[in-house]
Design a protein around this motif. Structure first.
Motif, mmCIF file in Angstrom:
data_model
loop_
_atom_site.group_PDB
_atom_site.id
_atom_site.type_symbol
_atom_site.label_atom_id
_atom_site.label_comp_id
_atom_site.label_asym_id
_atom_site.label_seq_id
_atom_site.Cartn_x
_atom_site.Cartn_y
_atom_site.Cartn_z
ATOM 1 N N VAL A 1 0.824 -1.199 0.000
ATOM 2 C CA VAL A 1 0.000 0.000 0.000
ATOM 3 C C VAL A 1 0.867 1.261 0.000
ATOM 4 O O VAL A 1 0.477 2.286 -0.563
ATOM 5 N N CYS A 2 2.058 1.165 0.581
ATOM 6 C CA CYS A 2 2.930 2.345 0.608
ATOM 7 C C CYS A 2 3.546 2.647 -0.755
ATOM 8 O O CYS A 2 4.123 3.717 -0.954
ATOM 9 N N ALA A 3 3.452 1.699 -1.683
ATOM 10 C CA ALA A 3 3.898 1.993 -3.042
ATOM 11 C C ALA A 3 2.853 2.841 -3.756
ATOM 12 O O ALA A 3 3.167 3.558 -4.705
ATOM 13 N N VAL A 4 1.646 2.772 -3.311
ATOM 14 C CA VAL A 4 0.586 3.562 -3.951
ATOM 15 C C VAL A 4 0.514 4.956 -3.325
ATOM 16 O O VAL A 4 0.478 5.964 -4.027
ATOM 17 N N ILE A 5 0.495 4.995 -2.015
ATOM 18 C CA ILE A 5 0.472 6.268 -1.276
ATOM 19 C C ILE A 5 1.596 6.195 -0.249
ATOM 20 O O ILE A 5 1.740 5.174 0.423
ATOM 21 N N ASP A 6 2.339 7.255 -0.099
ATOM 22 C CA ASP A 6 3.442 7.228 0.880
ATOM 23 C C ASP A 6 2.906 7.457 2.289
ATOM 24 O O ASP A 6 3.194 8.457 2.931
ATOM 25 N N TYR B 1 -2.128 13.536 -6.905
ATOM 26 C CA TYR B 1 -1.830 13.474 -5.474
ATOM 27 C C TYR B 1 -0.370 13.109 -5.292
ATOM 28 O O TYR B 1 0.055 12.018 -5.638
ATOM 29 N N GLN B 2 0.404 14.041 -4.771
ATOM 30 C CA GLN B 2 1.839 13.798 -4.633
ATOM 31 C C GLN B 2 2.193 13.040 -3.364
ATOM 32 O O GLN B 2 3.241 12.395 -3.305
ATOM 33 N N GLY B 3 1.344 13.148 -2.382
ATOM 34 C CA GLY B 3 1.633 12.467 -1.119
ATOM 35 C C GLY B 3 2.415 13.353 -0.170
ATOM 36 O O GLY B 3 3.066 14.303 -0.567
ATOM 37 N N HIS B 4 2.330 12.990 1.077
ATOM 38 C CA HIS B 4 2.948 13.692 2.182
ATOM 39 C C HIS B 4 4.428 13.983 1.913
ATOM 40 O O HIS B 4 4.936 15.074 2.175
ATOM 41 N N GLN B 5 5.134 13.003 1.394
ATOM 42 C CA GLN B 5 6.575 13.142 1.176
ATOM 43 C C GLN B 5 6.884 13.242 -0.306
ATOM 44 O O GLN B 5 8.050 13.087 -0.708
ATOM 45 N N GLY B 6 5.877 13.428 -1.123
ATOM 46 C CA GLY B 6 6.103 13.482 -2.572
ATOM 47 C C GLY B 6 6.362 12.123 -3.190
ATOM 48 O O GLY B 6 6.777 12.025 -4.337
ATOM 49 N N ASN B 7 6.098 11.061 -2.437
ATOM 50 C CA ASN B 7 6.411 9.727 -2.958
ATOM 51 C C ASN B 7 5.177 8.861 -3.183
ATOM 52 O O ASN B 7 5.270 7.643 -3.237
#
Lengths: 402, 402
Positions: free
Chosen positions: A325-330, B245-251
Motif C-alpha cells: 500500500v505504501c507503493a501507492v500512497i506514501d 496526489y503527490q503524497g505527504h513526502q512526494g512519494n
DNA sequence: AATAAATAAATAAATTAGATTTACATATTG
DNA sequence: CAATATGTAAATCTAATTTATTTATTTATT
C-alpha cells in the motif's frame, strides 16, 4: 446556523465559493478543530484557523446559543484576561450507527464526542436482510423511546457500515446461495425510509472502522495512513490529508483484496491469508467451537496453541501488505485494529514491525506500524460518524452521497 | 527528500477562509475549467461553476485585461445574444520544465495551454549533478534570450522532475558509487537560485508525467486513476478527485516499488520486472546496442524478436500491479504510457487488458486499462505544469510547498 | 499591602471585499 | 415584432477584517 443543508451537495473541485460557503466552511472548521484538539479558547482557535479573533468570537457565540458548544471554566494563571475554553457540548449532536458483520449486527447511539449512549446487538449464523431490518426498526424504536424530545431532535442521521458486495459472500459464510443473493438488490435508504425520516449514509464497514479510529482514536496523529481491521474477514480504510478517503465508488481501502500468495505459491488475496476466519477454521478442525472467539472477546488464552501461529502468519502478511500500500500512497503509518484481545493486537503489531524490516523497501519510505485503540465496536461507532461529517465536520476529501 | 524539500510546509485542512481566499479560489476555478474543458462563454462557466453570471463576468474581464484570457469570435446560431467564448490566451502564462532521466535530461519552455515552445536535451551515460546544472544554466540562458521581455515576465517558474532518492541508483545505472552519492545532498532550490530568481518546484519524475497526461492528455476523462510511465525504469503517479496526489513526502505513486515475483518465485519489485532496462539488457546480451532504443524512439521493429516477449512479460506484470493498486484506491482507470513507440504502447495496453480478466478480482471493481497520449516528453512537460498549479490552477489535493 | 503597568481575551462598531440580486441594453432567432 | 439568452451596471447583502474598547488577570513598584 447549522452548517448542513437539506440537500447535501457533493463538494466537487469545480464549485464556486460564495459568502455562505465561506461561513459554512469556517463553522465546520472550528467544530473540527475542537473535535480534534479538544477544548480550546477562541483566541487559540483563531490562531490555529488563521481567522481573526472577531470572526471566531461571532461563530462561537452562535454555536453556543444553538447548544453545540459549551463554555468551560475560565483558565487563569497567565498574564491577561483569563481564556474561556469552548468544547463540543455533551449531547450537542447525536447520531446512530449500525454495523452489519459476519456473526452479528450492532446498532448504537453516540454523541459527536464519541460517547456511546445505547448499544444493541443481534447475532446470527449469517446475515440476512429481513431480520437485520427488523432489528433496526425495533432497535431504533427502543433507543428513541429512551430519548427526550430534545434529544431526539438532535439526532442527525444514521450510518450503516456494511461489507462491499455482501451478496458475493455466500460461500464464505456458508449461507444458501440463492437466499443470500437477496442482498444484491437491497436498498438501504429505501428500507430505512419505511420507518425513519433520518438521513441514511451507507459506508464500507472497514472504512467505518477507520473513521472511528480517525476521529476518536490514534488517527489524529497521522496525516496519511492505511488502516487494517481484522474481523472474521480483514478489511481496510485509508486516510489522506487527515480525512478518510472513501473513493469514487466507496471501495477505497479494499485491503482484503490485496494480492498474496498461498503456501504452494498460488495467487490468493489477503482476505484468504490474514483473517480471523482462518483461525475459526483451525479451531473447528480441532474440535473447538469457533464461536468462542466472539463470545470471549478479551480472552483467547484457551486457544493459545492455535492463536500463536495465526499471529505469525498474519503478521507476515500484514508486513508485505503494508509495503504494497505504501507503493501507492506514501503513508506515514499503518494502523492495525481488529476484533481480538488487546494482547493479541499488540503481539500482532510487534511482529509485523519485525517482519517489515526484512522486506525489500527500495524506493519506499517505511511506515510506522501502530495499534488502533477503538477495537471491537470501531465499525459501528465509525458508521455513526458519517452523518456527523455530512453536516458538522470538515472532510478534506470528497465523499460519497447517500 | 527529492521531490520535496527540507521542510515541507503544507496547506492543511485547518485553514479559515476569507473574502480574498474566495476570490482566489474562484479565479483559479475559472482558469481550471477553461483549461479542462476548452474555450467557453461566461454564461457556461457560471453554470458549471455554480457562480452568478455577474461574478464570472467580473473575473473574466479582469483576467482578460491581464492578458491571461483571450476573446473568441461570438457564437451565433442559437436564440439570444451570441455568446463570446473565452480561452486561455496563447502565451498568457509560460513555465519551464526539466526532467532528469536515466539517459538524458530535457529542458523545455511551454505555455499554460501545453504548447512546447523550446526544447533542449542533454544526453549522458548516467546523470551527474554538475553537468546537469550547467546544462540548466546555459539552457535557460539560451531559451530566455529568445524571449521578448514581455514573454520573460510571463514565465512563472521552473519545475524539475527527478526520480526519488536518485543517489540509491548507482548500481542500477552502472555509475561509480562514490561519485554518484553526491546526488544525496543536492539542493535544487539552492543550485538554481545561483542563476535564476524563478520559483523552483521539485516533483517526482513519473508524477510529473502523470501531471502532463492529466492536464494535456486523457487524464480529464477520469476522476481517479493510476498512471504508469515505463521508461528505463518504471514509475507511477496517482490522481484522486481530478487532481494529482503527490503524497505527504512526494512519494505517492511509487509504483515501481510494487511487490512482484521473479521466475523462481523470489520477491522482486515492479521496477525489476516491468522496465525498459530489462529490454536493454536483453539487447546487450545479444550483441545489440541498447542505446538504439532511445535514438529510434518511434521504430523498434528491428528488435521485434526481443520486444515481443518483453511486452508479454510487462503486460502480465502490469495487469497484476493494476489490481494491487485498485485494492488501495478504487481507481476508475489505469493509464499506461512510456518512452516507446505508439505501436508498442498499444500492444502493451491490449495485452494488459487481456491478462487483467484472468486475475482474481474478488472485492474489486475492475479498472479500465487505457493508453496515455503524451508519451516521451510527458515528464518534462509535466514538470513545467508544477509552477502553473502553484499559481494559477486549482488542485483539489494538498500539495507540497517549495 | 496597595496600586499602577502590562498583557491577553473578548467583543462592539466601522470598514471592506466580494458575492448575489435586480434591472436593463443588446443581439440574435423565429 | 416577440421571445430569448448573453453580458454588465447598480444596488444590495453577507461575512470577513480592522480598529477601538472593555475586562480580568499577572507582574512590578511603591
Amino acid at each position: 446556523m447549522v452548517p448542513g443543508m437539506d440537500e447535501p451537495i457533493i463538494r466537487t473541485v469545480s464549485r464556486g465559493v460564495n459568502q455562505s460557503g465561506v461561513r459554512d466552511h469556517n463553522v465546520r472548521l472550528l467544530l473540527t478543530l475542537l473535535q480534534r484538539h479538544g477544548p480550546m479558547a477562541g483566541s487559540d482557535l483563531a490562531r490555529l484557523a488563521n481567522l481573526s479573533p472577531q470572526t471566531v468570537s461571532i461563530i462561537l457565540r452562535e454555536m453556543e446559543s444553538e447548544g453545540l458548544l459549551a463554555r468551560g471554566a475560565p483558565v487563569k494563571g497567565k498574564v491577561g484576561k483569563p481564556s474561556v475554553p469552548m468544547r463540543l457540548a455533551e449531547g450537542g449532536v447525536l447520531s446512530l450507527g449500525c454495523k452489519i458483520g459476519r456473526r452479528s449486527a450492532v446498532l448504537l447511539l453516540a454523541d459527536f464526542r464519541g460517547t456511546v449512549r445505547e448499544e444493541l446487538r443481534l447475532t446470527y449464523n449469517y446475515p440476512m436482510p429481513e431480520p437485520i431490518f427488523a432489528f433496526l426498526r425495533d432497535g431504533m424504536e427502543t433507543i428513541l423511546s429512551k430519548c427526550s424530545p430534545a434529544e431526539r431532535s438532535r439526532i442527525c442521521g444514521i450510518g450503516i457500515g456494511t461489507p462491499f458486495e455482501l451478496w458475493k459472500w455466500s460461500d464464505l459464510v456458508d449461507a444458501p446461495a440463492k437466499e443470500f443473493a437477496s442482498w444484491r438488490h437491497v436498498d438501504y435508504q429505501a428500507e430505512l425510509a419505511r420507518f425513519t425520516d433520518l438521513p441514511v449514509q451507507v459506508v464500507n464497514d472497514a472504512t467505518a472502522g477507520c473513521q472511528a479510529e480517525h476521529i476518536y482514536g490514534r488517527g489524529k496523529e497521522f496525516r496519511d495512513y492505511a488502516y487494517f481491521f481484522i474481523g472474521a474477514f480483514i478489511g481496510g480504510g485509508i486516510v489522506l490529508n487527515h480525512s478518510v478517503y472513501q473513493g469514487h465508488q466507496g471501495n477505497a481501502g479494499a485491503l482484503g483484496s490485496l494480492r498474496s500468495f498461498g503456501p504452494q505459491g498460488e495467487s490468493q488475496q489477503l482476505i484468504d491469508t490474514a483473517s480471523i476466519h482462518l483461525l475459526e477454521a483451525r479451531l473447528a478442525e480441532n474440535g473447538h467451537d469457533p464461536r468462542d472467539l466472539w463470545t470471549q472477546p478479551q480472552d483467547w488464552s484457551s486457544f493459545a496453541r492455535f492463536v500463536e501461529p495465526w499471529i505469525g502468519r498474519t503478521a507476515q502478511e500484514l508486513a508485505k501488505a503494508s509495503l504494497s500500500v505504501c507503493a501507492v500512497i506514501d503513508f506515514e503509518a499503518i494502523v492495525i485494529d481488529g476484533a481480538f484481545p488487546d494482547a493479541v493486537k499488540h503481539e500482532l503489531v510487534e511482529r509485523t514491525r519485525r517482519y517489515l524490516v526484512n522486506q525489500d523497501m527500495r524506493g519506499l519510505i517505511a511506515p510506522q506500524i501502530e495499534a488502533g485503540v477503538v477495537g471491537f465496536n470501531a465499525r459501528a461507532i465509525g458508521a455513526a460518524t458519517s452523518p456527523l461529517f455530512e453536516r458538522y465536520f470538515l472532510n478534506g476529501n470528497l465523499r460519497l452521497q447517500g
